[in-house]
Design a protein around this motif. Structure first.
Motif, short mmCIF file in Angstrom:
data_model
loop_
_atom_site.label_atom_id
_atom_site.label_comp_id
_atom_site.label_asym_id
_atom_site.label_seq_id
_atom_site.Cartn_x
_atom_site.Cartn_y
_atom_site.Cartn_z
N ALA A 1 -8.06 -0.10 1.26
CA ALA A 1 -6.60 -0.10 1.48
C ALA A 1 -6.19 1.09 2.34
O ALA A 1 -5.28 0.99 3.17
N ARG A 2 -6.87 2.20 2.18
CA ARG A 2 -6.56 3.39 3.00
C ARG A 2 -6.91 3.13 4.47
O ARG A 2 -6.17 3.52 5.36
N LEU B 1 -5.25 4.62 -4.13
CA LEU B 1 -5.56 3.44 -3.31
C LEU B 1 -7.06 3.35 -3.07
O LEU B 1 -7.71 4.35 -2.81
N ALA C 1 0.84 -1.21 0.00
CA ALA C 1 0.00 0.00 0.00
C ALA C 1 0.88 1.26 0.00
O ALA C 1 0.59 2.22 -0.71
N SER D 1 -1.36 10.87 -2.70
CA SER D 1 -2.61 10.36 -3.24
C SER D 1 -3.20 11.36 -4.23
O SER D 1 -3.20 12.56 -3.98
#
Lengths: 346, 381
Positions: free
Chosen positions: A259-260, A255, A245, A284
């Protein structure tokens, strides 16, 4: 006649193995047993047996497999519960509940496997699976295979961590899952354990007999040392799912939400502060400092619902395609255990 | 609607959607236990409104006509207090739902009918770019016009899911409803009461079953030993569920001990066979969106409402074989309007073919709305 229309009843030998059944409580009521009687010297053998059960379970971590006469078994079951209530140590209550469930599991598997009488087998299934846990379970044509509905199976099996319990590894057809005797009894371990746990928790004893109090106090002193606070190990390395990640984040990949959540909850759990975590999300593509900060504080339980979120389990991450397990991940259930495992090995 | 629309686009779409909800409210699906569901909608300004509750269909329609939202959602779950926050709603159960989406099918033709639209200025490109060539904006959305092959593949995938639901899970026909999502997928709603109380973990296990995730060598009789592996078939046989699927894939049955042994050996042993088995299972499994099925608090597109990503209806299919989503889901009116198309495109909708050029075009309102919702055109007053 009982509720499944069979003209047979559970006998004393059955109640000895399954003392949590209503019939066992009925027996206690019929004998007009009063709790104060436990202060009489002739009850010492029951008290000693309860102490023995708890020593075997808590100190040795083993299932107590001795089986005595039903009068003794039923009373010992009750006295052990009173003793645990008096010991008043949560881990002891939980451990006994689990080991008592495993004890039942052993007896039930034997009975379902060895019992010659089909009505008797059916009665046991009915009493334990149907009446206690509302599971509609049946023998298949081959009397060693059982079938139960997919939802009944999933509700229980999905709580187990071993991969063999996954529905995909089962024989499934037309809404039923087919399992063998050992698997059928294993399936209810957690519910049996909860049933015993609830019995202990809801038990109301106005006055605990002096002799029981003395035994309980001695055991409490002895068991307390097993449950002193355990220090967390320092996380020495990130697990592969987290590494992946972070790598994705570093290359500016977008992501997915899951996943965050994984990344943020993991970082919070290992002790990173909000500022440090916020900077991790800077690459991001949709980065917004205010929103990111709020979300991290929300996950930490400081904002919004005030619920602190845990790191998702490996099982969950796997189903969300976020798992990139390596050999170092063997036997861990949650990414947070990865670092601890490595720290232990060093 | 994910793509930014100009105010002219929004008011045109809003008017059309309102008209539909006013005139054709009968096609609006009313969920069972409506008073226990949470409703939500997305406005044309991209504002999400949640935690709404309606006592009956009439109240719901009145709100839809009043607000004319871009997208309408209804919870798959039912709650004691649907208007409370998620933590205090008191969950009582949830329908089992499945989402089959074109993006998960990885269609090889997808690049032939995909466009990339800048979220900031609305500029459109036929190939993917990291930043918009007009405004340098970095938020680019992909807009896909499903082709015939895509629609056929979606149906096939849905059919495969239905086979799992019927054959393996024993769910009766009457408990399964199939809906075209209104854009590029199918939604399958299961109302079997036995599945309603399953928690998220149990649903996740069900998802893995349907997708083919997590199969073990042991479940088909390949067991690990000190010296490698040995074959011992499971007591409950190889004739049901995934065991049957895998057995048929490898051409084995309960008595094929030596054949299975040879297969494992030819793969390179236990570990390599494990990889091969996993890959096979995944290719046999159905490609559903795992998040939709495992989320027991999801608000999901409501049947009979218009999908703001396409202007098509989320509509029920009673016969999947003969169902044509581009006809049945196209419900907006056909008065002629003008748009400025950003692309050249051939479009089939509502039994009509349109050859659209990158210029001003006169189209029926339903086709214009489709182009605008896809971010490929702007409305001209």
């Amino acid at each position: 006649m009982n509720s499944i229309g069979l003209a047979i009843k559970l006998g004393p030998a059955d109640l000895a193995k399954y003392p949590f059944l209503e019939e066992a409580s009925e027996y206690i009521r019929e004998t007009r047993f009063a709790i104060e009687e436990l202060d009489r010297p002739e009850m010492d053998h029951i008290l000693r047996r309860s102490v023995d059960i708890l020593e075997t379970e808590i100190s040795a971590g083993k299932v107590y497999t001795n089986l005595d006469k039903y009068e003794i078994e039923i009373l010992s079951f009750l006295v052990t519960l009173i003793m645990i209530k008096s010991i008043d140590l949560e881990p002891v209550t939980k451990k006994h509940s689990l080991l008592e469930a495993m004890r039942t599991e052993k007896f039930l598997a034997e009975d379902l496997f060895k019992e010659k009488s089909l009505p008797k087998k059916k009665l046991l299934l009915h009493k334990i699976f149907q009446e206690l846990f509302d599971i509609d379970i049946h023998f298949d044509l081959d009397l060693t295979i059982f079938r139960l509905s997919v939802p009944d199976y999933l509700m229980r099996a999905s709580k187990m961590n071993e991969q063999e319990w996954k529905l995909i590894n089962r024989s499934v057809h037309s809404g039923y899952v087919y399992i063998d005797t050992d698997e059928a009894v294993r399936l209810i371990r957690s519910e049996l354990s909860n049933l015993i746990y609830d019995r202990i928790k809801t038990m109301k004893i106005p006055l605990v007999p002096e002799r029981v109090k003395i035994c309980a106090e001695e055991l409490r002193k002895k068991f307390s040392i097993y449950y002193t606070y355990r220090k967390h190990h320092i996380v020495s390395d990130y697990p592969p799912c987290i590494k992946h990640a972070i790598e994705m984040m570093n290359t500016g990949e977008n992501l997915p939400h899951s996943a965050r959540v994984m990344l943020a909850t993991y970082m919070l759990t290992i002790g990173k502060n909000t500022d440090e975590i916020v900077t991790m999300f800077q690459n991001s593509p949709d980065y917004n400092e205010k929103v990111t900060r709020y979300q991290i504080e929300h996950l930490a339980g400081n904002k919004g619902s005030r619920i602190k979120y845990s790191v998702p389990s490996c099982k969950r991450l796997h189903s969300e395609d976020l798992c990139f397990a390596t050999v170092d991940c063997e036997n861990i259930l949650n990414p947070i255990q990865f670092g601890r495992k490595k720290a232990n090995a060093q | 609607m994910s793509l930014k629309t100009s105010s002219d686009n929004s008011s045109f779409l809003k008017g059309l959607f309102r008209e539909y909800y006013f005139k054709d409210s009968n096609s609006l699906g009313t969920p069972s236990m409506i008073e226990k569901r949470e409703f939500g909608y997305m406005s044309f300004d991209s504002i999400m409104v949640r935690h709404l509750s309606f006592r009956n269909k009439k109240e719901l329609i009145a709100r839809l006509v009043q607000e004319s939202p871009s997208d309408v959602y209804c919870s798959n779950g039912y709650y004691k207090f649907p208007t409370n926050s998620v933590q205090s709603k008191e969950w009582e159960g949830a329908d089992l739902i499945f989402d089959i989406d074109l993006k998960d099918l990885n269609m090889p033709c997808s690049s032939e009918h995909s466009f990339y639209v800048c979220d900031q200025c609305g500029a459109c490109n036929v190939s993917f770019l990291n930043a918009c060539t007009v405004c340098l904006g970095r938020k680019i959305s992909r807009s896909t016009i499903p082709c015939r092959k895509c629609l056929i593949s979606l149906k096939k995938e849905t059919q495969r899911l239905i086979e799992f639901l019927h054959g393996d899970l024993g769910i009766a026909d009457g408990s399964i409803e199939i809906f075209f999502s209104g854009n590029a997928g199918y939604h399958i709603h299961v109302s079997d009461s036995e599945f309603k109380t399953l928690d998220s973990r149990a649903r996740s296990d069900l998802v893995d079953y349907i997708c083919g995730n997590g199969i073990m060598n042991e479940s088909i009789g390949v067991r690990k030993s000190k010296n490698g592996f040995y074959i011992k078939f499971p007591k409950s046989g190889m004739v049901f569920g995934w065991r049957r699927r895998v057995a048929s894939e490898f051409g084995i049955n309960q008595s094929s001990i030596s054949k299975l042994k040879r297969i494992v050996e030819s793969n390179g042993g236990y570990s390599q066979f494990k990889d091969d088995l996993s890959a096979k299972a995944k290719s046999i499994g159905v490609r559903i969106d795992p998040h939709v099925t495992t989320d027991i608090h999801r608000i999901f597109r409501m049947p009979g409402t218009i999908n703001g990503k396409s202007s098509l209806l989320k509509v029920k299919s009673t016969n999947l074989e003969t169902f044509n989503p581009l006809d049945s889901a196209c419900v907006l009116d056909d008065r002629q309007v003008y748009i400025r198309s950003k692309v050249n495109l051939k479009l089939y909708l509502h039994e009509n073919y349109f050859r659209i050029k990158n210029s001003i075009e006169r189209l029926p309102a339903y086709a214009a709305a489709y182009m605008i919702c896809k971010g490929l055109a702007d409305f001209i007053k």
